[in-house]
Design an enzyme around this catalytic site. Structure first.
Site, PDB file in Angstrom:
ATOM      1  N   CYS A   1       0.838  -1.190   0.000  1.00  0.00           N
ATOM      2  CA  CYS A   1       0.000   0.000   0.000  1.00  0.00           C
ATOM      3  C   CYS A   1       0.874   1.241   0.000  1.00  0.00           C
ATOM      4  O   CYS A   1       2.081   1.175   0.207  1.00  0.00           O
ATOM      5  CB  CYS A   1      -0.903   0.020   1.232  1.00  0.00           C
ATOM      6  SG  CYS A   1      -2.007  -1.400   1.362  1.00  0.00           S
TER       7      CYS A   1
ATOM      8  N   GLY B   1      -0.817   0.748  -5.063  1.00  0.00           N
ATOM      9  CA  GLY B   1      -2.159   0.262  -4.777  1.00  0.00           C
ATOM     10  C   GLY B   1      -3.169   0.859  -5.722  1.00  0.00           C
ATOM     11  O   GLY B   1      -3.289   2.077  -5.807  1.00  0.00           O
TER      12      GLY B   1
ATOM     13  N   ASN C   1       0.714   0.503   6.045  1.00  0.00           N
ATOM     14  CA  ASN C   1       1.280  -0.347   4.999  1.00  0.00           C
ATOM     15  C   ASN C   1       2.058  -1.454   5.680  1.00  0.00           C
ATOM     16  O   ASN C   1       2.983  -1.182   6.443  1.00  0.00           O
ATOM     17  CB  ASN C   1       2.204   0.485   4.100  1.00  0.00           C
ATOM     18  CG  ASN C   1       2.947  -0.372   3.091  1.00  0.00           C
ATOM     19  OD1 ASN C   1       2.472  -1.423   2.680  1.00  0.00           O
ATOM     20  ND2 ASN C   1       4.117   0.082   2.674  1.00  0.00           N
ATOM     21  N   GLY C   2       1.682  -2.698   5.413  1.00  0.00           N
ATOM     22  CA  GLY C   2       2.389  -3.819   6.017  1.00  0.00           C
ATOM     23  C   GLY C   2       1.438  -4.916   6.435  1.00  0.00           C
ATOM     24  O   GLY C   2       0.333  -5.044   5.901  1.00  0.00           O
TER      25      GLY C   2
ATOM     26  N   TYR D   1      11.069  -4.377  -7.361  1.00  0.00           N
ATOM     27  CA  TYR D   1       9.818  -4.257  -8.099  1.00  0.00           C
ATOM     28  C   TYR D   1       8.920  -3.098  -7.677  1.00  0.00           C
ATOM     29  O   TYR D   1       8.444  -2.332  -8.503  1.00  0.00           O
ATOM     30  CB  TYR D   1       9.025  -5.572  -7.985  1.00  0.00           C
ATOM     31  CG  TYR D   1       7.652  -5.509  -8.610  1.00  0.00           C
ATOM     32  CD1 TYR D   1       7.513  -5.510 -10.002  1.00  0.00           C
ATOM     33  CD2 TYR D   1       6.506  -5.436  -7.837  1.00  0.00           C
ATOM     34  CE1 TYR D   1       6.253  -5.441 -10.588  1.00  0.00           C
ATOM     35  CE2 TYR D   1       5.238  -5.371  -8.416  1.00  0.00           C
ATOM     36  CZ  TYR D   1       5.118  -5.374  -9.792  1.00  0.00           C
ATOM     37  OH  TYR D   1       3.878  -5.301 -10.371  1.00  0.00           O
TER      38      TYR D   1
END
Length: 553
Positions: free
Chosen positions: A24, A53, A127-128, A282
């Site tokens: 995210c 996202g 995020n995570g 990535y």
């Protein structure tokens, strides 16, 4: 604890992956001039994080008298935050979020930021992924008496933060109280989390897990009236919005920003700093700098290192290559450096259709609608395709076949990452191990599985060196998808098995298809997919406790 049974929660959620989340993007903005609305710049910042996202997005702002204004929905930033939506988001500070899809969920309730009214009014974006959700859910139910309305561990984190703040018992809190609360949260949680929060009428906050697995940083901008401050997942947001002095939030650190100033404190015991190396392979934009490392330069180095390995393997196999072709988009930087190092022609011969929609495309047609192989650059040639990584292998197989269909003699695939053989438990929704093409396969078997004549993988030492050379102070990276070694601990075979059962495509498909009506649960009507998908347990309500202005004219 909930409107659904505790046993049902533990069955699906207790293994520690509440929301089967992918990566995210998070953002927080505080403008020194409180009369200027922050929402337009937050929306612009989220568009710069859209690569992190594309399923849902949300913004919550704080206006006069500490009132929150919210807009969140499924969709891209440009579609959700039109002029009308942004005009309703009042206030000079706010928090934003972009999200990848959760397992089977398409409900607005899973979109972030999340809100809780007590104590003080708090909003949080995360995020995570937490890996100890089972014990935390039990604590929420038995001790904190707090209701968790979705299957998102972001909401769980928010309530843990709120519970720790509640313990102060104060009418008004200060920075020391907030640091103490975040320190308490970090003692309770295990996993990866980069968070941005906002307390009504107070300020914005950022904190990062003790291992620093997920990125978040801060920057400032001088104005005529004072300084504006920004938190974001990646530095590109600061660059584009005119902020400077980018600084990463340290592992285990909390940062509080009010209009009176900035406060920082290390609130967790020092642990091994291990940022996720897949951010560099990535996820992150190439023009971002994370933890002092240029993503672009690290990918250049990956291409240089991969060139050496490709040259070695090609020589062993007696194969020559006529042209290097990247698989768009992430691998372009590495592929160009590889081609230059090997003195080979570089051609962008796989052309991406950026405007194809998801609707009306059958699964077996998707890749050919998204990519077109230029026959002139493939026909009669030994082609080296460079990709950032190979996960399931299904995409690679389709691209290899496309290359052969337009006349390629041989197709060699080179991956900038080593073989991915293990699950990610820190917020990336990778397939189960058995769905990974490299699982229990050697290089020759992987090549056969994707239809390539040869596959060459970057070695793990070379990958680490490619990234670490730009910040030697980082001695460790999270490489768990390659090694199966999890930096936080707490991950065993039972955990992975339950995680994989939740993530399995068959489960997702059943959830997506099986959205039939369910029965009464504890007196409330709910759909059968509620527990697995993380939709709201009290019907189709899009938000709880905070009015959502999405699609309100």
């Amino acid at each position: 604890m909930s409107l659904i049974s505790w046993q049902a929660n533990i069955g699906f959620l207790g293994m520690g992956c509440l929301g089967d989340t992918r990566l995210c993007g998070i953002l927080g903005l505080l403008l020194h001039n409180a009369s200027v609305d922050a929402a337009p710049e937050i929306s612009e910042g989220l568009s710069l994080l859209q690569h992190r996202g594309q399923d849902a997005c949300g913004i919550v702002t704080c206006g006069p008298k500490g009132r929150f204004f919210q807009c969140k929905a499924n969709g891209m930033v440009r579609d959700v935050f039109d002029e009308n939506a942004i005009a309703k988001l009042i206030g000079g500070m706010g928090v934003g979020h972009v999200r990848y899809p959760t397992a089977g969920s398409s409900d607005h309730a899973e979109a972030q930021p999340f809100y809780v009214n007590s104590p003080y009014g708090i909003v949080l974006a995360h995020n995570g992924n937490l890996i100890d959700s089972s014990s935390l859910l039990q604590y929420m139910d038995a001790t904190a008496h707090r209701h968790i309305n979705t299957s998102s561990d972001s909401e769980l984190l928010l309530n843990l933060f709120a519970d720790n703040l509640q313990k102060t018992g104060k009418i008004r809190i200060n920075e020391d109280d907030i640091f103490t609360a975040i320190g308490g949260l970090m003692k309770q949680c295990t996993g990866a989390y980069a968070c941005v929060a906002m307390i009504a009428g107070f300020g914005i906050i950022a904190f990062r897990d003790p291992n620093g697995i997920r990125p978040v940083g801060m920057a400032s901008r001088r104005t005529n009236t004072g300084r504006d401050y920004l938190f974001a997942s990646e530095s590109i947001v600061a660059d584009a919005l005119g902020f400077s002095e980018w600084e990463d939030v340290k592992p285990g650190e909390a940062v509080i920003i009010t209009r009176s100033g900035v406060s920082k404190k290390q609130v967790a015991a020092h642990a091994t700093f291990a940022p996720d190396i897949f951010e560099f392979v990535y996820f992150a934009r190439p023009d971002s700098v994370l933890d002092g490392i240029s993503v672009y330069r690290s990918r250049m180095a990956m291409g240089d290192a991969l060139a050496v390995e490709v040259e070695r393997v090609l020589k062993e196999c007696g194969i020559t290559v006529d042209v290097v072709i990247p698989v768009p988009d992430t691998s372009r930087v590495a592929a160009l450096n590889l081609a230059q190092k090997l003195s080979l022609p570089y051609r962008e011969a796989l052309i991406k259709n950026r405007y194809v929609g998801r609707t009306f495309i059958m699964p077996n047609q998707q890749m050919r609608r998204k990519l077109n192989a230029m026959a002139l650059e493939f026909s009669g040639k030994n082609v080296l395709l460079v990709d950032d990584s190979i996960v399931r292998g299904t995409t690679s197989e389709e691209i290899v076949q496309m290359a052969k269909d337009v006349g390629a003699k041989k197709v060699i695939v080179a991956s900038c990452a080593p073989p991915i053989r293990h699950s990610n438990v820190y917020g990336i929704d990778m397939p189960s191990r058995t769905e990974l093409v490299a699982y229990e396969r050697n290089t020759e078997e992987i090549a056969e599985a994707i239809g390539a004549d040869l596959v060459v993988f970057q070695t793990l030492p070379d990958l680490i060196a490619s990234v670490r050379q730009f910040n030697p102070s980082i001695s460790t990276f999270d490489c768990s998808v390659f090694t199966g070694e999890y930096i936080t601990g707490g991950v065993n075979e039972e955990y992975l098995h339950r995680l994989e059962s939740l993530r399995a495509d068959s489960v997702k498909n059943k959830v997506a298809v099986g959205q039939s009506e369910g029965s009464e649960v504890n007196g409330f009507h709910t759909r059968v997919n509620m527990v697995a998908s993380g939709g709201p347990v009290n019907g189709a309500d899009n938000t709880v406790g905070l009015h959502n202005t999405w699609n309100i004219s």
